[in-house]
Scaffold this active site. Structure first.
Site, PDB file in Angstrom:
ATOM      1  N   HIS A  54       0.670  -1.142  -0.079  1.00  0.00           N
ATOM      2  CA  HIS A  54      -0.096   0.084   0.048  1.00  0.00           C
ATOM      3  C   HIS A  54       0.997   1.372   0.008  1.00  0.00           C
ATOM      4  O   HIS A  54       0.675   2.214  -0.571  1.00  0.00           O
ATOM      5  CB  HIS A  54      -0.877   0.139   1.209  1.00  0.00           C
ATOM      6  CG  HIS A  54      -1.912  -1.085   1.173  1.00  0.00           C
ATOM      7  ND1 HIS A  54      -3.220  -0.887   1.335  1.00  0.00           N
ATOM      8  CD2 HIS A  54      -1.762  -2.394   1.241  1.00  0.00           C
ATOM      9  CE1 HIS A  54      -3.886  -2.307   1.352  1.00  0.00           C
ATOM     10  NE2 HIS A  54      -2.895  -3.003   1.265  1.00  0.00           N
ATOM     11  N   ASP A  74      -6.056   5.410   2.149  1.00  0.00           N
ATOM     12  CA  ASP A  74      -6.520   4.144   1.895  1.00  0.00           C
ATOM     13  C   ASP A  74      -7.709   3.560   2.280  1.00  0.00           C
ATOM     14  O   ASP A  74      -8.252   4.066   3.275  1.00  0.00           O
ATOM     15  CB  ASP A  74      -5.343   3.190   2.766  1.00  0.00           C
ATOM     16  CG  ASP A  74      -4.819   1.933   2.028  1.00  0.00           C
ATOM     17  OD1 ASP A  74      -4.039   1.901   1.367  1.00  0.00           O
ATOM     18  OD2 ASP A  74      -5.720   1.033   2.191  1.00  0.00           O
ATOM     19  N   GLN A  90      12.470  -5.036  -7.923  1.00  0.00           N
ATOM     20  CA  GLN A  90      11.430  -5.647  -8.908  1.00  0.00           C
ATOM     21  C   GLN A  90      11.156  -4.933 -10.263  1.00  0.00           C
ATOM     22  O   GLN A  90      11.228  -5.471 -11.330  1.00  0.00           O
ATOM     23  CB  GLN A  90      10.098  -5.903  -8.396  1.00  0.00           C
ATOM     24  CG  GLN A  90       9.069  -6.609  -9.140  1.00  0.00           C
ATOM     25  CD  GLN A  90       7.859  -7.211  -8.591  1.00  0.00           C
ATOM     26  OE1 GLN A  90       8.093  -8.006  -7.817  1.00  0.00           O
ATOM     27  NE2 GLN A  90       6.773  -6.878  -8.759  1.00  0.00           N
ATOM     28  N   GLU A 141       2.803  -3.856 -12.589  1.00  0.00           N
ATOM     29  CA  GLU A 141       4.191  -3.567 -12.892  1.00  0.00           C
ATOM     30  C   GLU A 141       4.599  -4.356 -14.144  1.00  0.00           C
ATOM     31  O   GLU A 141       5.306  -4.065 -15.095  1.00  0.00           O
ATOM     32  CB  GLU A 141       4.953  -3.814 -11.874  1.00  0.00           C
ATOM     33  CG  GLU A 141       5.017  -2.421 -10.756  1.00  0.00           C
ATOM     34  CD  GLU A 141       5.198  -3.090  -9.293  1.00  0.00           C
ATOM     35  OE1 GLU A 141       6.149  -4.179  -9.123  1.00  0.00           O
ATOM     36  OE2 GLU A 141       4.998  -2.591  -8.404  1.00  0.00           O
TER      37      GLU A 141
HETATM   38  N1  UDP Z   1       8.345  -5.768  -4.447  1.00  0.00           N
HETATM   39  C1  UDP Z   1       9.737  -5.535  -4.538  1.00  0.00           C
HETATM   40  N2  UDP Z   1      10.590  -6.383  -4.281  1.00  0.00           N
HETATM   41  C2  UDP Z   1      10.153  -7.655  -3.734  1.00  0.00           C
HETATM   42  C3  UDP Z   1       8.909  -7.839  -3.412  1.00  0.00           C
HETATM   43  C4  UDP Z   1       8.020  -6.925  -3.731  1.00  0.00           C
HETATM   44  O1  UDP Z   1       9.784  -4.410  -5.089  1.00  0.00           O
HETATM   45  O2  UDP Z   1      11.077  -8.407  -3.568  1.00  0.00           O
HETATM   46  C5  UDP Z   1       7.149  -4.575  -4.629  1.00  0.00           C
HETATM   47  C6  UDP Z   1       6.541  -4.897  -5.727  1.00  0.00           C
HETATM   48  O3  UDP Z   1       7.327  -4.281  -6.914  1.00  0.00           O
HETATM   49  C7  UDP Z   1       5.246  -4.540  -5.428  1.00  0.00           C
HETATM   50  C8  UDP Z   1       4.888  -4.598  -4.250  1.00  0.00           C
HETATM   51  O4  UDP Z   1       6.284  -4.855  -3.509  1.00  0.00           O
HETATM   52  O5  UDP Z   1       5.290  -3.138  -6.045  1.00  0.00           O
HETATM   53  C9  UDP Z   1       4.041  -5.733  -3.647  1.00  0.00           C
HETATM   54  O6  UDP Z   1       2.597  -5.238  -3.988  1.00  0.00           O
HETATM   55  P1  UDP Z   1       1.557  -6.370  -4.523  1.00  0.00           P
HETATM   56  O7  UDP Z   1       0.406  -5.438  -4.826  1.00  0.00           O
HETATM   57  O8  UDP Z   1       2.214  -7.061  -5.800  1.00  0.00           O
HETATM   58  O9  UDP Z   1       1.599  -7.554  -3.537  1.00  0.00           O
HETATM   59  P2  UDP Z   1       1.441  -7.327  -2.054  1.00  0.00           P
HETATM   60  O10 UDP Z   1       2.645  -7.372  -1.534  1.00  0.00           O
HETATM   61  O11 UDP Z   1       0.577  -6.322  -1.661  1.00  0.00           O
HETATM   62  O12 UDP Z   1       0.771  -8.789  -1.799  1.00  0.00           O
END
Ligand code: UDP
Length: 481
Positions: A18, A129, A355, A378
């Site tokens: 978030h 949020d 990522q 992404e």
């Molecule tokens: N992310 C990252 N590196 C990691 C794991 C996650 O940068 O090793 C980032 C990813 O790019 C995204 C966010 O964390 O922006 C995860 O959000 P998402 O909605 O995909 O999943 P959630 O973590 O909320 O289940």
């Protein structure tokens, strides 16, 4: 006309999934001339500080800052330092979701602080949020428009709206019986197990009702998506659910410089340049990237299946194994000799990966994702076909969008929420990974994904639909003030 500068308060739920897109949004609005202020607790402010500093270094004239709110965990009955949802797994080894609920409900403690900040600063808008439904009342008290940020697509929001209104899951034999989501364009088929509908009698279900009410009573909704990708659902959502909504994504494209992309979320557990160098050594489109978001922790048995599946597929890969998973010194989740056998072919990142930097590299040919909405967007923005492996939240809806509407996804075979314990087998992993890279259908999927990626990049540029929606939204705020 002499207008006052738009000042937007951003109030993210405290979890990486978030905070990351809300920070992207705060940067986006700062670039468009607004003053952006993020509201969060001390520990989360520390997480946000670095990326904000990196942004300010690049853009010294733009205004973005943080205001810290007090969140006394121990007084609230939470473990000390429990200021972020992503920490909960480390406090809660054997427990159910109780700590999460306690954390969620405790956030209301910040209501008064939020109100006094609104009263003294008189912002143009509050973007809060969805997990803070009470924030609508706080903003209204001072005549400030409250915007909701759900962090998901119009498609998923429409699915859950129609589930709520028509209750198709009540009309089928069992929770695993497929049904069409009534009233929604496109004959979307799902099961109750996948739709993850909260029982309205439970505390979480009751909370969810408040979330939905605040969605309709607020000034409007900001969506991390773009109109042309899901126009039928964006129109539906606008007509039936929210008073107003603006599609302003992909938000991840607010990160332009290397440092911004590399510093998103947490510090990466791999040297970014080394990682890119490794990717440089691979053929374009030949590497599969696997990551399951910021919070998900898969059990060892499942990680072993992934490892065997990857090895069996023979494809190049980067596999992110999160901190929640990579526990214990002996790494029982990894087959013996796995890294020796896959040397040169595969890379495991233990912890956090950069990522968006990885996804943007030309050697990446597919993304195995849990369909969290940030990751999904992404992947779309990077023009990638995906292997869909939904695990919880609204992720099965996102899977349907990828596989049935956009047709850029291959389903791995997950049929129910991960917490139910059913494993995806090594054969299923192997098959899906091969399918996303090899063959005629893979090529067609790749072409569609690439087109969508190009579209995603165009809509955020001047004159594009998301660019224009940001402008329209700011105009509307100006009209309010
Ligand atoms: N992310 C990252 N590196 C990691 C794991 C996650 O940068 O090793 C980032 C990813 O790019 C995204 C966010 O964390 O922006 C995860 O959000 P998402 O909605 O995909 O999943 P959630 O973590 O909320 O289940």
């Amino acid at each position: 006309m002499n207008r006052e500068r738009v000042h937007i308060l951003f109030f993210p739920f405290m979890a990486q999934g978030h905070m990351i897109p809300i920070l992207d949004m705060a940067k986006l609005f700062a670039r468009r001339g607004a003053k952006s202020t993020l509201l969060t607790t001390l520990i989360n402010a520390k997480i946000l500080e670095k990326p904000i500093e990196a942004f300010k270094d690049q853009n010294p004239d733009l205004e973005i800052g943080i205001k810290i709110l007090n969140f006394p965990c121990v007084e609230l009955g939470l473990p000390e330092g429990c200021e972020n949802r992503d920490f909960i797994n480390s406090y809660q080894k054997s427990d159910s979701g109780d700590l999460f609920l306690k954390f969620l409900f405790s956030t209301k403690y910040m209501k008064q602080q939020l109100e006094s900040f609104i009263e003294t600063t008189k912002p143009s808008a509050l973007v809060a949020d969805m997990f803070f439904p009470w924030a609508t009342e706080s903003a209204e008290k001072f005549g400030v428009p409250r915007l909701v940020f759900h962090g998901t697509s119009s498609f998923a929001l429409c699915c859950s709206y129609n589930m709520r209104i028509h209750k198709p899951h009540k009309k089928v034999a069992s929770s695993s019986t497929p049904f069409v989501i009534h009233g929604l364009p496109g004959d979307i088929v799902i099961t109750e197990d996948q739709a993850n509908v909260a029982d309205e009698e439970t505390p979480f279900g009751k909370f969810w009702v408040e979330v939905r009410e605040s969605e309709t009573s607020s000034f409007g909704v900001l969506v991390n998506s773009f109109y042309d990708m899901e126009s039928a659902y964006a129109d539906f959502y606008r007509s039936f659910v929210a008073k107003s909504c603006w599609h302003i994504g992909p938000l991840s494209l607010s990160n332009r410089e290397f440092a911004e992309k590399a510093g998103r979320g947490k510090k990466a557990n791999i040297d970014e340049q080394e990682c890119l160098k490794w990717l440089d050594s691979k053929t374009p489109g030949s590497v599969v990237y696997l990551s399951f978001g910021s919070g998900t922790g898969l059990p060892n048995k499942q990680l072993l299946e992934i490892a065997f599946g990857l090895e069996g597929s023979g494809q190049n890969f980067i596999w992110v194994v999160s901190k929640n998973e990579n526990q214990g010194e002996n790494e029982e989740w990894l087959p013996k000799g796995f890294e020796e056998r896959t040397i040169g072919k595969g890379l495991i990142i233990r912890g956090w990966a950069p990522q968006v930097l990885i996804l943007d590299h030309k050697s990446i040919g597919g993304f195995v994702t849990h369909c969290g909405w940030n990751s999904t967007m992404e992947g779309i923005a990077a023009g990638l076909p995906m292997v869909t492996w939904p695990m919880g939240a609204e992720q099965f809806y996102n899977e349907k969008l990828l596989t049935k509407v956009l047709r850029i996804g291959v389903n791995v075979g997950a049929t129910e929420l991960v917490k139910k314990g059913k494993l995806v087998s090594r054969e299923e992993v192997e098959k899906a990974v091969r399918e996303v890279i090899i063959g005629e259908e893979a090529e067609e999927r790749r072409i569609r994904a690439k087109k969508l990626g190009e579209m995603a990049k165009t809509v955020v540029e001047e004159g594009g639909s998301s660019y224009n929606d940001v402008g329209k939204f700011m105009e509307e705020l100006n009209g309010q003030n």
